[in-house]
Scaffold this active site. Structure first.
Site, PDB file in Angstrom:
ATOM      1  N   CYS A  26      -7.484  24.427  23.645  1.00  0.00           N
ATOM      2  CA  CYS A  26      -7.163  25.348  22.546  1.00  0.00           C
ATOM      3  C   CYS A  26      -7.497  26.791  22.896  1.00  0.00           C
ATOM      4  O   CYS A  26      -6.805  27.707  22.454  1.00  0.00           O
ATOM      5  CB  CYS A  26      -7.787  24.904  21.220  1.00  0.00           C
ATOM      6  N   ARG A  58       0.794  -1.235   0.000  1.00  0.00           N
ATOM      7  CA  ARG A  58       0.000   0.000   0.000  1.00  0.00           C
ATOM      8  C   ARG A  58       0.829   1.289   0.000  1.00  0.00           C
ATOM      9  O   ARG A  58       0.263   2.375  -0.173  1.00  0.00           O
ATOM     10  CB  ARG A  58      -0.942   0.014   1.209  1.00  0.00           C
ATOM     11  N   ASN A  87      -0.820   6.943  14.345  1.00  0.00           N
ATOM     12  CA  ASN A  87      -1.071   6.820  15.786  1.00  0.00           C
ATOM     13  C   ASN A  87      -1.534   8.134  16.404  1.00  0.00           C
ATOM     14  O   ASN A  87      -1.250   9.220  15.907  1.00  0.00           O
ATOM     15  CB  ASN A  87       0.182   6.301  16.497  1.00  0.00           C
ATOM     16  N   PHE A  88      -2.290   7.989  17.498  1.00  0.00           N
ATOM     17  CA  PHE A  88      -2.895   9.147  18.146  1.00  0.00           C
ATOM     18  C   PHE A  88      -1.882   9.976  18.915  1.00  0.00           C
ATOM     19  O   PHE A  88      -2.039  11.183  19.062  1.00  0.00           O
ATOM     20  CB  PHE A  88      -4.040   8.701  19.058  1.00  0.00           C
ATOM     21  N   GLU A  89      -0.849   9.318  19.399  1.00  0.00           N
ATOM     22  CA  GLU A  89       0.184  10.046  20.129  1.00  0.00           C
ATOM     23  C   GLU A  89       0.740  11.174  19.245  1.00  0.00           C
ATOM     24  O   GLU A  89       0.859  12.321  19.679  1.00  0.00           O
ATOM     25  CB  GLU A  89       1.273   9.047  20.455  1.00  0.00           C
ATOM     26  N   LYS A 121      12.645   5.360   5.142  1.00  0.00           N
ATOM     27  CA  LYS A 121      11.561   5.822   4.265  1.00  0.00           C
ATOM     28  C   LYS A 121      11.769   7.259   3.802  1.00  0.00           C
ATOM     29  O   LYS A 121      11.504   7.594   2.647  1.00  0.00           O
ATOM     30  CB  LYS A 121      10.214   5.701   4.985  1.00  0.00           C
ATOM     31  N   CYS A 123     -10.361  22.324  17.680  1.00  0.00           N
ATOM     32  CA  CYS A 123      -9.160  21.505  17.562  1.00  0.00           C
ATOM     33  C   CYS A 123      -9.523  20.039  17.764  1.00  0.00           C
ATOM     34  O   CYS A 123     -10.676  19.707  18.052  1.00  0.00           O
ATOM     35  CB  CYS A 123      -8.100  21.956  18.565  1.00  0.00           C
ATOM     36  N   CYS A 179      -3.318  -1.291  12.100  1.00  0.00           N
ATOM     37  CA  CYS A 179      -3.350  -1.993  10.814  1.00  0.00           C
ATOM     38  C   CYS A 179      -2.942  -3.442  11.010  1.00  0.00           C
ATOM     39  O   CYS A 179      -3.157  -4.287  10.147  1.00  0.00           O
ATOM     40  CB  CYS A 179      -2.508  -1.285   9.767  1.00  0.00           C
TER      41      CYS A 179
HETATM   42 ZN   LIG Z   1      -9.977  22.569  21.309  1.00  0.00          ZN
END
Ligand SMILES: [Zn+2]
Length: 332
Positions: free
Chosen positions: A235, A63, A121-123, A76, A161, A178
């Site tokens: 935010c 992919r 990833n969320f981090e 990469k 945000c 994944c």
């Molecule tokens: Zn916010």
């Protein structure tokens, strides 16, 4: 001058010219990044910094369109830069081999007109969101998994945000990766292209799509989620918890591969030459040292150590075991 003719007919000369001076950073050169980057380079942005921490693995080729079989085991960022320069030598492309952490995010992501999310990833996304809050830089969330994907242009304080919608990242056990869900290449392709399109809007001064767009291409479902009207206190008060966080040693499972990644924060500066001697003595086998990394075999595991302290340990082992090995052999 003919290179951008078709695009200029559509955008107009002024909007097209704005692209030539745009400075963009893309974090993550996996499947989504592989689609986003070429679109921006071919559209002729002025500068593109591309950041990735990984090397090309065989399981990426299904992919990740930027790479071919000749790129296996290359970083990469390096392989991508070479491919992108072939597409458009007029664009200034800066490859960076690095991990986005609270220790590196400020330096890596400051000074751009737009930040693009090619991460998995969320981090990393919460770090990008913190930088956006702090510097007022727009960013575009793009994520895909299975045959699903989401795109959301974010620009605090002008828009909500990421934390306005989702205050904290989901716990790591709660989200599919994944590895657990699998992923279909064309689904990521659509999401990457959508993100690139929103990027062109932002860079040419047109307002991007304001809703969070979510698709399931396999089940033929689509959803447009209106972000909350109110702003979170993060935010509105510029509180950047993720940037301010500190950790020393972290181990996480590699996405799509058997193995563990170890990260050190703030990044250290490993003496790979000294470690080469130590590891060869320890394992009784030759290790390979390049300018970027030290690699070799530790029992059944294949280990790659980077100068910034990062390590990839391929094999069947737990994060705890990997941490223990690292502390014991590399030190921290
Ligand atoms: Zn916010």
């Amino acid at each position: 001058m003919d290179r951008y003719r078709k695009q200029r007919i559509y955008l107009g000369a002024e909007a097209d010219a704005r692209l030539r001076t745009a400075r963009v950073v893309l974090v993550g050169l996996g499947a989504t990044g592989s689609v986003i980057a070429p679109w921006l380079v071919r559209a002729g942005v002025g500068h593109l910094t591309i950041i990735d921490r990984d090397i090309v693995e065989e399981s990426n080729l299904q992919r990740q369109l930027l790479y071919g079989e000749n790129d296996l085991l290359r970083p990469k960022a390096e392989a991508a830069a070479a491919r992108l320069r072939e597409a458009n030598s007029e664009v200034e492309i800066r490859p960076v081999i690095a991990d986005l952490t609270s220790g590196t995010a400020r330096e890596l992501l400051t000074g751009f007109d737009l930040i693009l999310d090619g991460t998995d990833n969320f981090e990393a996304r919460y770090l990008i969101n913190d930088i956006a809050i702090l510097t007022g830089t727009p960013w575009i969330y793009a994520g895909a998994l299975g045959a699903e994907g989401m795109v959301w242009p974010i620009h605090p304080p002008h828009t909500p945000c990421l934390r306005c919608l989702m205050e904290d990242p989901p716990a790591s056990g709660d989200v599919d990766t994944c590895d657990s869900a699998g992923v279909l290449g064309p689904a990521v392709g659509v999401i990457g292209s959508w993100a690139a399109l929103e990027a062109l809007k932002v860079l040419t001064g047109k307002a991007p799509h304001t809703e969070l767009a979510r698709f399931d291409f396999w089940r033929n479902e689509r959803q447009f989620i209106q972000p909350p009207r109110t702003r979170c206190h993060f935010c509105s008060e510029k509180i950047t918890e993720f940037l301010d966080a500190r950790w020393s040693l972290r181990a996480s499972r590699l996405c799509g591969l058997d193995g563990i990644q170890i990260r050190v924060n703030p990044p250290s500066r490993l003496d790979l030459e000294a470690l080469l001697t130590r590891f060869e003595a320890r394992t009784g086998q030759p290790w390979k040292l390049s300018t970027l990394a030290l690699s070799g075999q530790e029992g059944a595991w294949r280990v790659v150590l980077f100068r910034d302290g990062r390590a990839l340990i391929h094999g069947d082992l737990s994060p705890e075991k990997a941490r223990a090995w690292y502390s014991e052999t590399v030190g921290c």
